[in-house]
Design an enzyme around this catalytic site. Structure first.
Site, PDB file in Angstrom:
ATOM      1  N   GLU A  27     -10.302   2.651  -4.855  1.00  0.00           N
ATOM      2  CA  GLU A  27      -9.952   4.029  -4.512  1.00  0.00           C
ATOM      3  C   GLU A  27      -8.831   4.589  -5.409  1.00  0.00           C
ATOM      4  O   GLU A  27      -7.748   4.905  -4.929  1.00  0.00           O
ATOM      5  CB  GLU A  27      -9.525   4.086  -3.039  1.00  0.00           C
ATOM      6  N   HIS A  87      -2.857   3.097  -4.441  1.00  0.00           N
ATOM      7  CA  HIS A  87      -2.258   2.526  -3.228  1.00  0.00           C
ATOM      8  C   HIS A  87      -0.839   2.018  -3.517  1.00  0.00           C
ATOM      9  O   HIS A  87      -0.437   0.947  -3.049  1.00  0.00           O
ATOM     10  CB  HIS A  87      -3.135   1.393  -2.677  1.00  0.00           C
ATOM     11  N   ASP A 109       0.861  -1.193   0.000  1.00  0.00           N
ATOM     12  CA  ASP A 109       0.000   0.000   0.000  1.00  0.00           C
ATOM     13  C   ASP A 109       0.887   1.229   0.000  1.00  0.00           C
ATOM     14  O   ASP A 109       2.125   1.121  -0.072  1.00  0.00           O
ATOM     15  CB  ASP A 109      -0.970  -0.020   1.196  1.00  0.00           C
ATOM     16  N   PHE A 167     -13.855  -4.913  10.677  1.00  0.00           N
ATOM     17  CA  PHE A 167     -13.615  -5.093  12.107  1.00  0.00           C
ATOM     18  C   PHE A 167     -12.603  -4.094  12.667  1.00  0.00           C
ATOM     19  O   PHE A 167     -12.269  -4.156  13.854  1.00  0.00           O
ATOM     20  CB  PHE A 167     -13.171  -6.531  12.402  1.00  0.00           C
ATOM     21  N   THR A 175      -5.582  -1.599   9.464  1.00  0.00           N
ATOM     22  CA  THR A 175      -4.858  -1.356  10.726  1.00  0.00           C
ATOM     23  C   THR A 175      -4.316   0.066  10.879  1.00  0.00           C
ATOM     24  O   THR A 175      -3.374   0.283  11.647  1.00  0.00           O
ATOM     25  CB  THR A 175      -3.704  -2.385  10.875  1.00  0.00           C
TER      26      THR A 175
HETATM   27  C1  ACM Z   1     -11.234  -0.639   0.901  1.00  0.00           C
HETATM   28  O1  ACM Z   1     -11.674  -0.609   2.061  1.00  0.00           O
HETATM   29  N1  ACM Z   1     -10.644   0.439   0.378  1.00  0.00           N
HETATM   30  C2  ACM Z   1     -11.321  -1.819   0.085  1.00  0.00           C
END
Ligand code: ACM
Ligand code: ZN
Length: 540
Positions: free
Chosen positions: A334, A270, A201, A433, A483
């Protein structure tokens, strides 16, 4: 002196009584098959129970069953303190026999036959046997050092969905290989069979690619991290990555637990960690810096640059070599296309390919589709199939991709299953989560919606209006743990548990389900978290 010797004698006799009580032969606790996920059918046979003790043997003949038997012996040792013997010879009684002989049954299903002198666990395959053993493990509700009485019964069980996923983002925060293995143990406890591993990312590149060493040399470390969402940064370098040796070891560890590891290389957005390592891969050439904050950035791979396609081939060739999974995750979420609108090379590529806006996709979305399709074709030649976020639908990807659907319709998410895509559901309304459980929580992402346990349990993966064909397109359900706001592995566990228990029933059991009855089962299931040392959020 007399007083002291009396005290010593008293302490010694208390210790003797305690030792006698805790080791006394003949103590036994009764097992209960009301576990999580709840088995499909349990028929009591009314005869005497089977008594599992230190002298019980596990009979396993082929190598897959020996692995199952060894894991079962470890689970039982944690819960009871005694270690079961494993053998390939059949004793006359007091044994648990493992088999994968129920070949006509559905994949991953099992039948357990408990009689007074034996238990037979027959899986449709080795995974089915493993889930049968998980049920026997979970049925133990306490009593360290005691024998276990399994009520005589026939249990028949199998999963609702073939894809039962658990995800972990090891980029925003990095968790070492041992923590990842513990996460895999946690997935196995919940009968989850896919580990979706977010490995790259903007904030870090965490997978060794031997032909592209800068990715981990430069791209795995950021110079600092935003503090909360404050706009302030610490200046502590933060990094980490997994070597291919570690990755292969984790893949094998997961396979022993019947879990397939699905790596995610998120593209074409990303990608700032990769751009920092190789700036020529971006539209402007940089300079770039491994991202120190969260959110989405405009800097993405340049789709008009031929060397980007060569780069992706190198990355995915090594990914496919390390990860045997049929599904490989290529991200796609995104992606702001602003840089592509201005980039002469991207515009030239659009022209060369003849891409034009239409009702479904804009020209730049089609360009994104072009780059995703390039990777998909490369992987297809190796017998693999891509899975990607639901933005793939907007960009016009064909139905050969599996869609991982995360956005609700309010956020522009389209329902892939309704349009003929095989789809895995992981809606950010119910199954993210990393979102906090409730107002006032201090762990997890504080900025978005709250997702309490009952809301996870209430999620319905298949809308009532679906035809049978559309319903069959929903191949599974997953829970995600991003996270950004979860720096430690203890906190990862807290955010996932016990929501993963609710997820397990969504994935395994047929609906509808009774939440109150689930809570009763959960109370005992939490004992397993305690015994295994997992951190979890206590029930309200
Ligand atoms: C995502 O939560 N951007 C897949
Ligand atoms: Zn470009």
């Amino acid at each position: 002196m007399g007083k002291i010797s009396n005290i010593i004698r008293g302490v010694v006799s208390i210790a003797v009584i305690w030792l006698a009580a805790s080791c006394a032969p003949g103590q036994a606790v009764e097992a209960d098959y009301n576990v999580i996920p709840l088995p499909h059918s349990v028929r009591s046979s009314g005869s005497d129970p089977f008594r599992m003790s230190a002298s019980t043997t596990v009979v396993a003949v082929d190598s897959a069953q020996v692995v199952n038997a060894e894991l079962f012996a470890e689970y039982i040792k944690t819960l009871t303190g005694f270690r079961l013997k494993i053998t390939d010879r059949m004793p006359s009684e007091n044994y648990i026999r493992l088999a994968a002989s129920n070949e006509d049954a559905a994949p991953e299903s099992y039948r357990i036959t408990v009689a007074s002198d034996s238990i037979v666990v027959e899986g449709a395959d080795a995974a089915g046997t493993f889930y049968g053993l998980q049920t026997l493990r979970k049925a133990i509700r306490g009593g360290r050092g005691d024998d276990v009485l399994y009520p005589a019964a026939v249990i028949e069980d199998g999963p609702r969905f073939s894809y039962r996923g658990g995800h972990l983002d090891c980029v925003r925060h990095f968790f070492p290989a041992d923590s990842v293995k513990t996460y895999i143990d946690i997935l196995a406890l919940h009968n989850i069979n896919r580990f979706h591993w977010h490995l790259t990312d903007d904030q870090g590149w965490r997978i060794e690619i031997r032909s592209l060493p800068e990715l981990t040399k430069k791209g795995s470390v950021r110079s600092g991290t935003i503090i909360g969402n404050s706009g302030q940064y610490d200046s502590v370098p933060y990094g980490g990555y997994y070597t291919q040796t570690e990755l292969r070891d984790i893949v094998a560890y997961a396979a022993d637990r019947h879990i397939t590891v699905i790596p995610e290389i998120d593209l074409p957005g990303h990608m700032v960690a990769a751009l920092t390592s190789y700036p020529s891969l971006g539209c402007t050439g940089g300079p770039y810096e491994v991202y120190r904050r969260w959110g989405v950035t405009d800097d993405i791979l340049c789709a008009g640059n031929d060397s980007v396609y060569v780069f992706l081939d190198k990355v995915f060739d090594e990914v496919a070599d390390v990860f045997p999974s049929e599904l490989i995750h290529i991200g796609g979420d995104e992606v702001p296309h602003g840089k592509w609108e201005k980039c002469p090379r991207c515009q030239a590529k659009i022209k060369e390919l003849g891409l034009k806006d239409d009702a479904r996709s804009t020209a730049v979305q089609k360009l994104q589709n072009h780059i995703m399709k390039h990777v998909s074709d490369r992987l297809a030649a190796k017998g693999r199939r891509v899975i990607g976020w639901d933005e793939l639908i907007d960009n016009g990807f064909d139905t050969t991709a599996v869609i991982m659907s995360w956005r609700s319709p309010q956020d522009g998410g389209q329902d892939g299953a309704a349009f003929g895509y095989k789809t895995v559901r992981v809606p950010n309304t119910h199954l993210y989560f990393d979102y906090q459980y409730a107002e006032g929580d201090t762990i997890g992402a504080p900025y978005w919606r709250k997702i309490p346990l009952d809301s996870v349990y209430a999620y319905n993966p298949i809308p009532k209006c679906f035809t049978a064909e559309q319903a069959a397109n929903v191949i599974g359900v997953q829970g995600n743990v991003w996270t950004e706001f979860i720096p430690s592995f203890r906190e990862v566990q807290y955010m996932a548990l016990p929501r993963m228990a609710a997820l397990a029933e969504l994935q395994w059991c047929d609906s509808p389900k009774d939440y109150e009855a689930f809570l009763v089962r959960l109370k005992y299931f939490l004992n397993l978290y305690e015994e295994e040392g997992y951190n979890y959020r206590p029930l309200d």
